[in-house]
Design a protein around this motif. Structure first.
Motif, PDB file in Angstrom:
ATOM      1  N   LEU A   1       0.828  -1.198   0.000  1.00  0.00           N
ATOM      2  CA  LEU A   1       0.000   0.000   0.000  1.00  0.00           C
ATOM      3  C   LEU A   1       0.866   1.253   0.000  1.00  0.00           C
ATOM      4  O   LEU A   1       0.568   2.244  -0.676  1.00  0.00           O
ATOM      5  CB  LEU A   1      -0.910  -0.003   1.230  1.00  0.00           C
ATOM      6  CG  LEU A   1      -1.967   1.101   1.300  1.00  0.00           C
ATOM      7  CD1 LEU A   1      -3.079   0.817   0.305  1.00  0.00           C
ATOM      8  CD2 LEU A   1      -2.518   1.224   2.705  1.00  0.00           C
ATOM      9  N   MET A   2       1.949   1.206   0.774  1.00  0.00           N
ATOM     10  CA  MET A   2       2.824   2.373   0.919  1.00  0.00           C
ATOM     11  C   MET A   2       3.997   2.338  -0.064  1.00  0.00           C
ATOM     12  O   MET A   2       4.924   3.132   0.050  1.00  0.00           O
ATOM     13  CB  MET A   2       3.363   2.434   2.351  1.00  0.00           C
ATOM     14  CG  MET A   2       2.277   2.448   3.421  1.00  0.00           C
ATOM     15  SD  MET A   2       1.181   3.865   3.261  1.00  0.00           S
ATOM     16  CE  MET A   2       2.314   5.169   3.731  1.00  0.00           C
TER      17      MET A   2
ATOM     18  N   GLU B   1       4.776   5.472  -1.497  1.00  0.00           N
ATOM     19  CA  GLU B   1       4.940   6.544  -0.516  1.00  0.00           C
ATOM     20  C   GLU B   1       6.314   6.512   0.163  1.00  0.00           C
ATOM     21  O   GLU B   1       6.785   7.512   0.671  1.00  0.00           O
ATOM     22  CB  GLU B   1       3.862   6.417   0.572  1.00  0.00           C
ATOM     23  CG  GLU B   1       2.434   6.431   0.036  1.00  0.00           C
ATOM     24  CD  GLU B   1       2.020   7.823  -0.439  1.00  0.00           C
ATOM     25  OE1 GLU B   1       2.463   8.785   0.204  1.00  0.00           O
ATOM     26  OE2 GLU B   1       1.276   7.916  -1.422  1.00  0.00           O
TER      27      GLU B   1
ATOM     28  N   THR C   1      -1.053  -1.319  -5.039  1.00  0.00           N
ATOM     29  CA  THR C   1      -0.590  -0.130  -4.349  1.00  0.00           C
ATOM     30  C   THR C   1      -1.746   0.857  -4.225  1.00  0.00           C
ATOM     31  O   THR C   1      -2.801   0.686  -4.857  1.00  0.00           O
ATOM     32  CB  THR C   1       0.557   0.543  -5.123  1.00  0.00           C
ATOM     33  OG1 THR C   1       0.032   1.064  -6.353  1.00  0.00           O
ATOM     34  CG2 THR C   1       1.669  -0.442  -5.421  1.00  0.00           C
ATOM     35  N   ALA C   2      -1.524   1.896  -3.427  1.00  0.00           N
ATOM     36  CA  ALA C   2      -2.536   2.944  -3.316  1.00  0.00           C
ATOM     37  C   ALA C   2      -2.764   3.610  -4.663  1.00  0.00           C
ATOM     38  O   ALA C   2      -3.893   3.994  -5.003  1.00  0.00           O
ATOM     39  CB  ALA C   2      -2.089   3.969  -2.277  1.00  0.00           C
ATOM     40  N   GLU C   3      -1.687   3.710  -5.451  1.00  0.00           N
ATOM     41  CA  GLU C   3      -1.813   4.310  -6.776  1.00  0.00           C
ATOM     42  C   GLU C   3      -2.666   3.442  -7.692  1.00  0.00           C
ATOM     43  O   GLU C   3      -3.504   3.946  -8.450  1.00  0.00           O
ATOM     44  CB  GLU C   3      -0.419   4.520  -7.371  1.00  0.00           C
ATOM     45  CG  GLU C   3      -0.424   5.269  -8.699  1.00  0.00           C
ATOM     46  CD  GLU C   3       0.976   5.494  -9.216  1.00  0.00           C
ATOM     47  OE1 GLU C   3       1.114   6.139 -10.268  1.00  0.00           O
ATOM     48  OE2 GLU C   3       1.948   5.029  -8.562  1.00  0.00           O
TER      49      GLU C   3
ATOM     50  N   LEU D   1      -6.359   5.531  -4.446  1.00  0.00           N
ATOM     51  CA  LEU D   1      -6.742   5.972  -3.103  1.00  0.00           C
ATOM     52  C   LEU D   1      -6.150   7.341  -2.815  1.00  0.00           C
ATOM     53  O   LEU D   1      -4.979   7.607  -3.128  1.00  0.00           O
ATOM     54  CB  LEU D   1      -6.239   4.976  -2.061  1.00  0.00           C
ATOM     55  CG  LEU D   1      -6.734   3.526  -2.170  1.00  0.00           C
ATOM     56  CD1 LEU D   1      -6.132   2.687  -1.040  1.00  0.00           C
ATOM     57  CD2 LEU D   1      -8.249   3.442  -2.140  1.00  0.00           C
TER      58      LEU D   1
ATOM     59  N   ARG E   1      -5.238  10.512   0.076  1.00  0.00           N
ATOM     60  CA  ARG E   1      -4.511  10.493   1.344  1.00  0.00           C
ATOM     61  C   ARG E   1      -5.398  10.033   2.505  1.00  0.00           C
ATOM     62  O   ARG E   1      -4.967   9.244   3.346  1.00  0.00           O
ATOM     63  CB  ARG E   1      -3.956  11.896   1.624  1.00  0.00           C
ATOM     64  CG  ARG E   1      -3.265  12.068   2.960  1.00  0.00           C
ATOM     65  CD  ARG E   1      -1.940  11.343   3.006  1.00  0.00           C
ATOM     66  NE  ARG E   1      -1.010  11.822   2.016  1.00  0.00           N
ATOM     67  CZ  ARG E   1       0.258  11.428   1.941  1.00  0.00           C
ATOM     68  NH1 ARG E   1       0.723  10.539   2.787  1.00  0.00           N
ATOM     69  NH2 ARG E   1       1.056  11.902   1.000  1.00  0.00           N
TER      70      ARG E   1
ATOM     71  N   GLU F   1      -8.047   8.053   2.410  1.00  0.00           N
ATOM     72  CA  GLU F   1      -8.325   6.620   2.286  1.00  0.00           C
ATOM     73  C   GLU F   1      -7.094   5.794   2.661  1.00  0.00           C
ATOM     74  O   GLU F   1      -7.221   4.736   3.297  1.00  0.00           O
ATOM     75  CB  GLU F   1      -8.784   6.315   0.852  1.00  0.00           C
ATOM     76  CG  GLU F   1     -10.131   6.922   0.515  1.00  0.00           C
ATOM     77  CD  GLU F   1     -10.422   6.940  -0.971  1.00  0.00           C
ATOM     78  OE1 GLU F   1     -11.596   7.017  -1.348  1.00  0.00           O
ATOM     79  OE2 GLU F   1      -9.447   6.893  -1.774  1.00  0.00           O
ATOM     80  N   ILE F   2      -5.922   6.262   2.266  1.00  0.00           N
ATOM     81  CA  ILE F   2      -4.691   5.551   2.626  1.00  0.00           C
ATOM     82  C   ILE F   2      -4.542   5.491   4.147  1.00  0.00           C
ATOM     83  O   ILE F   2      -4.251   4.429   4.716  1.00  0.00           O
ATOM     84  CB  ILE F   2      -3.465   6.234   1.989  1.00  0.00           C
ATOM     85  CG1 ILE F   2      -3.496   6.091   0.479  1.00  0.00           C
ATOM     86  CG2 ILE F   2      -2.173   5.631   2.555  1.00  0.00           C
ATOM     87  CD1 ILE F   2      -2.419   6.898  -0.237  1.00  0.00           C
TER      88      ILE F   2
END
Length: 409
Positions: free
Chosen positions: A216-217, A220, A239-241, A245, A247, A249-250
């Motif tokens: 997920l990060m 980041e 990933t969040a990308e 998602l 900020r 939601e992350i």
């Protein structure tokens, strides 16, 4: 002189048979007057070791040969769809077959809700495996009480989220819900002890997405010079990308991982060992590997076609073996009732062969599922590091003949 219609006699015999059976097991039955019969004949309140519970169902009872089909029984839904599917008390259908004086049941509410309002079935299917008698009463009551309990407390929340996303959550699972500023729903789902969580997003049509805190990060966090991003070693992780998602939601997903971590670790902060992998201490592997579902389906279909090609009567023998089983899970019985109502699907399974089917795309999902229920007792999925033929282990309803024995012609 006026005569009593035969259908009325058979219908009352059906109600009497069911009422007598339930009352013999100390459950409370209240018959609904014929003048007030709008699709239900009985209210049944279950007891537990002599104590009256708050678990109640409604029952539509049918009697006679007219409800029999080639692969079970069928009760017409008619105008009862809304009251059977949307009421606050679940409705069960019970058929009384006078030829053998047997009772068979199905959860009508469960079947209708599983199809949704835009694909409503015309009939409630009832499997021949769903006989209701002294030997199966405990299983029936357990299933019915568990289903009624889906709408209480935390289980009611899980039921609502499950119906919304098309997912079945276990009561022990970690399931958390979030609504973003665009009124999109996000569901965080993680099984105890797993490092991988599943995200279900309404904006992505509820397509399951696997994530870990690290994946997920991934976009980041900086990657140390000279090292490889460990998340890239598993392309199945998102990933969040990937999931688009923002900020907020992350940070919510990160908080979900944080809140579920204590339950997923051992007393000293060490990961809990799996109790089912071949490398662990359990005797049976668990269904926990992150192998793609499409790969499993293709592998299982290929194994079924191989056996059918070698044993042309395998489907018929497996069906007979299944009909003799008295310990089938109620959820499987309910699913059989739905699938066996469609003669086209049943014919498709009975004629299953490599000449007609080569890939999963060549067979309807319902026919594939019914074939699996007929032919296979259980599928175990082991650790993802194993080869596919070792990772996926099939327990057949009819055991494979030893290699030294010739297969059935």
């Amino acid at each position: 002189m006026p005569k009593i219609p035969k259908g009325r006699r058979v219908g009352q015999a059906a109600v009497n048979a069911l009422r007598s059976l339930l009352e013999e097991h100390d459950h409370i039955v209240q018959e609904i007057s014929g003048q007030n019969d709008f699709g239900e004949d009985l209210y049944v309140t279950f007891t537990d070791d002599g104590d009256v519970t708050s678990d109640t169902i409604k029952v539509q009872v049918k009697g006679g040969d007219s409800w029999r089909r080639a692969n079970g029984y069928a009760v017409p839904v008619d105008r009862h769809h809304d009251t059977w599917s949307e009421g606050n008390i679940p409705v069960y259908c019970v058929v009384y077959d006078p030829s053998g004086k047997n009772l068979y049941w199905a959860n009508a509410t469960q079947q209708l809700r599983s199809h949704g309002s835009f694909n409503a079935p015309r009939f409630i299917g009832i499997s021949p495996n769903s006989m209701l008698d002294d030997s199966t009463m405990d299983s029936f009551v357990s299933q019915a009480r568990r289903y009624v309990g889906r709408y209480r407390g935390r289980q009611a929340v899980l039921t609502h989220l499950g119906e919304m996303s098309g997912t079945e959550f276990d009561p022990a699972d970690h399931v958390l819900h979030f609504v973003n500023g665009n009124d999109d729903d996000l569901i965080f789902w993680k099984r105890p002890g797993d490092a991988v969580a599943t995200l279900l997003l309404s904006a992505h049509d509820w397509e399951p997405a696997w994530v870990t805190l690290e994946s997920l990060m991934r976009s980041e966090l900086p990657v140390p010079e000279g090292s490889e991003d460990p998340g890239l070693q598993d392309p199945d992780l998102c990933t969040a990308e990937d999931l688009e998602l923002d900020r907020t939601e992350i940070m919510w997903v990160v908080a979900c991982f944080s809140s579920t971590r204590p339950a997923g670790n051992g007393p000293e902060g060490e990961p809990v060992e799996c109790e089912g992998c071949p490398d662990c201490t359990g005797e049976e592997p668990k269904e926990h590997g992150r192998i793609e579902a499409d790969v499993i389906h293709a592998y299982v279909l290929n194994c079924m076609l191989d056996r059918i090609e070698a044993e042309p009567d395998l489907v018929q023998r497996s069906i007979l073996a299944m009909r003799e089983e008295t310990a089938l899970e109620p959820d499987i019985i309910a699913e059989l009732g739905t699938l066996e109502t469609d003669p086209r699907i049943v014919r498709r399974v009975n004629k299953l062969s490599r000449a007609k089917v080569t890939t999963v795309d060549d067979i309807e999902p319902e026919a594939y599922r019914l074939a699996v229920l007929y032919l296979i007792q259980c599928i175990y999925v082991g650790g993802p590091s194993l080869p596919l033929d070792e990772q996926v282990r099939i327990v057949w309803r009819i055991p494979e003949p030893p290699a030294s024995e010739p297969r059935a012609p």
